[in-house]
Design a protein around this motif. Sequence first.
Motif, PDB file in Angstrom:
ATOM      1  N   ASN A 252       0.825  -1.212   0.000  1.00  0.00           N
ATOM      2  CA  ASN A 252       0.000   0.000   0.000  1.00  0.00           C
ATOM      3  C   ASN A 252       0.860   1.262   0.000  1.00  0.00           C
ATOM      4  O   ASN A 252       0.516   2.258  -0.642  1.00  0.00           O
ATOM      5  CB  ASN A 252      -0.932   0.006   1.209  1.00  0.00           C
ATOM      6  N   SER A 253       1.996   1.210   0.708  1.00  0.00           N
ATOM      7  CA  SER A 253       2.886   2.368   0.759  1.00  0.00           C
ATOM      8  C   SER A 253       3.565   2.635  -0.586  1.00  0.00           C
ATOM      9  O   SER A 253       4.022   3.758  -0.853  1.00  0.00           O
ATOM     10  CB  SER A 253       3.949   2.172   1.846  1.00  0.00           C
ATOM     11  N   LEU A 254       3.643   1.609  -1.424  1.00  0.00           N
ATOM     12  CA  LEU A 254       4.284   1.735  -2.733  1.00  0.00           C
ATOM     13  C   LEU A 254       3.300   2.073  -3.860  1.00  0.00           C
ATOM     14  O   LEU A 254       3.725   2.338  -4.989  1.00  0.00           O
ATOM     15  CB  LEU A 254       4.997   0.422  -3.092  1.00  0.00           C
ATOM     16  N   LYS A 255       2.005   2.060  -3.564  1.00  0.00           N
ATOM     17  CA  LYS A 255       0.996   2.206  -4.622  1.00  0.00           C
ATOM     18  C   LYS A 255       1.191   3.463  -5.462  1.00  0.00           C
ATOM     19  O   LYS A 255       1.147   3.424  -6.688  1.00  0.00           O
ATOM     20  CB  LYS A 255      -0.408   2.209  -4.001  1.00  0.00           C
ATOM     21  N   LYS A 256       1.409   4.583  -4.803  1.00  0.00           N
ATOM     22  CA  LYS A 256       1.531   5.858  -5.512  1.00  0.00           C
ATOM     23  C   LYS A 256       2.765   5.864  -6.416  1.00  0.00           C
ATOM     24  O   LYS A 256       2.711   6.343  -7.558  1.00  0.00           O
ATOM     25  CB  LYS A 256       1.588   7.010  -4.510  1.00  0.00           C
ATOM     26  N   ILE A 257       3.877   5.338  -5.900  1.00  0.00           N
ATOM     27  CA  ILE A 257       5.114   5.289  -6.691  1.00  0.00           C
ATOM     28  C   ILE A 257       4.921   4.401  -7.920  1.00  0.00           C
ATOM     29  O   ILE A 257       5.307   4.765  -9.033  1.00  0.00           O
ATOM     30  CB  ILE A 257       6.295   4.781  -5.841  1.00  0.00           C
ATOM     31  N   LYS A 258       4.316   3.240  -7.729  1.00  0.00           N
ATOM     32  CA  LYS A 258       4.099   2.330  -8.862  1.00  0.00           C
ATOM     33  C   LYS A 258       3.126   2.933  -9.874  1.00  0.00           C
ATOM     34  O   LYS A 258       3.331   2.829 -11.083  1.00  0.00           O
ATOM     35  CB  LYS A 258       3.590   0.976  -8.366  1.00  0.00           C
ATOM     36  N   ALA A 259       2.084   3.572  -9.367  1.00  0.00           N
ATOM     37  CA  ALA A 259       1.075   4.155 -10.263  1.00  0.00           C
ATOM     38  C   ALA A 259       1.659   5.301 -11.089  1.00  0.00           C
ATOM     39  O   ALA A 259       1.213   5.544 -12.219  1.00  0.00           O
ATOM     40  CB  ALA A 259      -0.116   4.648  -9.456  1.00  0.00           C
ATOM     41  N   SER A 260       2.666   5.980 -10.560  1.00  0.00           N
ATOM     42  CA  SER A 260       3.268   7.112 -11.276  1.00  0.00           C
ATOM     43  C   SER A 260       4.020   6.656 -12.524  1.00  0.00           C
ATOM     44  O   SER A 260       4.202   7.431 -13.469  1.00  0.00           O
ATOM     45  CB  SER A 260       4.232   7.866 -10.358  1.00  0.00           C
ATOM     46  N   GLY A 261       4.487   5.403 -12.521  1.00  0.00           N
ATOM     47  CA  GLY A 261       5.258   4.895 -13.658  1.00  0.00           C
ATOM     48  C   GLY A 261       6.618   5.540 -13.813  1.00  0.00           C
ATOM     49  O   GLY A 261       7.260   5.427 -14.855  1.00  0.00           O
ATOM     50  N   GLU A 262       7.083   6.215 -12.771  1.00  0.00           N
ATOM     51  CA  GLU A 262       8.368   6.917 -12.865  1.00  0.00           C
ATOM     52  C   GLU A 262       9.542   5.950 -12.984  1.00  0.00           C
ATOM     53  O   GLU A 262      10.555   6.258 -13.627  1.00  0.00           O
ATOM     54  CB  GLU A 262       8.567   7.810 -11.638  1.00  0.00           C
ATOM     55  N   TYR A 263       9.405   4.786 -12.362  1.00  0.00           N
ATOM     56  CA  TYR A 263      10.512   3.825 -12.348  1.00  0.00           C
ATOM     57  C   TYR A 263      10.223   2.625 -13.244  1.00  0.00           C
ATOM     58  O   TYR A 263       9.093   2.139 -13.308  1.00  0.00           O
ATOM     59  CB  TYR A 263      10.770   3.339 -10.917  1.00  0.00           C
ATOM     60  N   ASP A 264      11.282   2.156 -13.911  1.00  0.00           N
ATOM     61  CA  ASP A 264      11.183   0.893 -14.652  1.00  0.00           C
ATOM     62  C   ASP A 264      11.230  -0.278 -13.680  1.00  0.00           C
ATOM     63  O   ASP A 264      10.526  -1.273 -13.869  1.00  0.00           O
ATOM     64  CB  ASP A 264      12.339   0.775 -15.654  1.00  0.00           C
ATOM     65  N   TYR A 265      12.081  -0.150 -12.670  1.00  0.00           N
ATOM     66  CA  TYR A 265      12.272  -1.235 -11.708  1.00  0.00           C
ATOM     67  C   TYR A 265      12.300  -0.696 -10.280  1.00  0.00           C
ATOM     68  O   TYR A 265      12.912   0.332 -10.009  1.00  0.00           O
ATOM     69  CB  TYR A 265      13.597  -1.968 -11.963  1.00  0.00           C
TER      70      TYR A 265
END
Length: 263
Positions: free
Chosen positions: A118-131
Motif C-alpha cells: 500500500n505504501s508503494l501504490k503511488k510510486i508504482k502508479a506514477s510509472g516513474e521507475y522501470d524497476y
Amino acid sequence: MEKKTRTIAFANNKGGSGKTTSCANIGYSLAVMGKKVLLIDGDMQLNLSLSFLTEDRVLELASGEKNLYQAIKKQDDLTDYIISTPYENLDLIPSSTLMSGMEYELFTKWQREFILKNSLKKIKASGEYDYILIDAPPTLGGWVMNILCASDYVIMPVEASPWGLFGVANMFEFLEDVRRIHEDLQLLGIAITKVDTRKNYYKQTCETLREADNVHVFDHIIRVDSEVEWAQDDSKPVMVHKRNARSAGEYMELAKEIDGIWQ
C-alpha cells in the motif's frame, strides 16, 4: 502508453548468499542501461544503503525520520522517503537499525501483510521507475512476507557452495505460503553467486537447481571476485570501483538477461 514498473524482491533465508550484493549491482547495471531504478533497503544491516552512500550518511538517515522503518510504522506513502544516490537513474529508500523491531510493529496492524504494498501504490502508479528492487533480510517472517506481497517477482541468489542449497526448500515453501494471499507472485529465477568454477560443488549446485520443477536458473553466473569486497568497503558499486573487474561485467550481463525477459 503508461510505463510498467516491475517490482522485484531479492530474497533468500540463508545469509551470505550474495543477495544484497546482487540487488545493488544489478540495480546499478540497470541504471547504466538507462532504466530508472528505485532501490529499497529492507534489511536492518543497512548493507544496500552502504553500497551507495557513506557510512556517516547511512547512519544519519537510519537514525532520522526519512527511512523505511519510519514509513512503515506510520503507514505512509513512500514517495517522500526517496533519496537520490550519486548515480544517474538510481534512487534509494534507506533502511534503519530499528528494522529489527519490524515484526513487532506489524503485529497489531490491520491487513499487515500489505502495508509495504500500500505504501508503494503511488510510486508504482506514477510509472516513474522501470524497476523497484527490494533487498529482503535473510529471514522468513511477517516482514519478508510484506516485501513479497509488495513484489511482482522474486530473484533468489544462491551461493555455489556445499551450504548454498541449505534452506532453499524452506524458501520455496515460504513462496507457496505467500502465493495463498498474493497468487501473482512469480519466482523470476535463481542467480548462482560466489562461484569458484574449479570446485566440483559448483556443478552439483547448478545441476540440483536445474532439476527443480518450474524453476528458472539464470544463464549468467557471478564468480568469486575480491573486487566486490573492496567496492563495498568503498561504498560503491563494483563497476564504479573498478570498471574492468570481472564481477562488474558479470553483473551487467545478468542485468541484461533479467531486463531481456520483457523485451
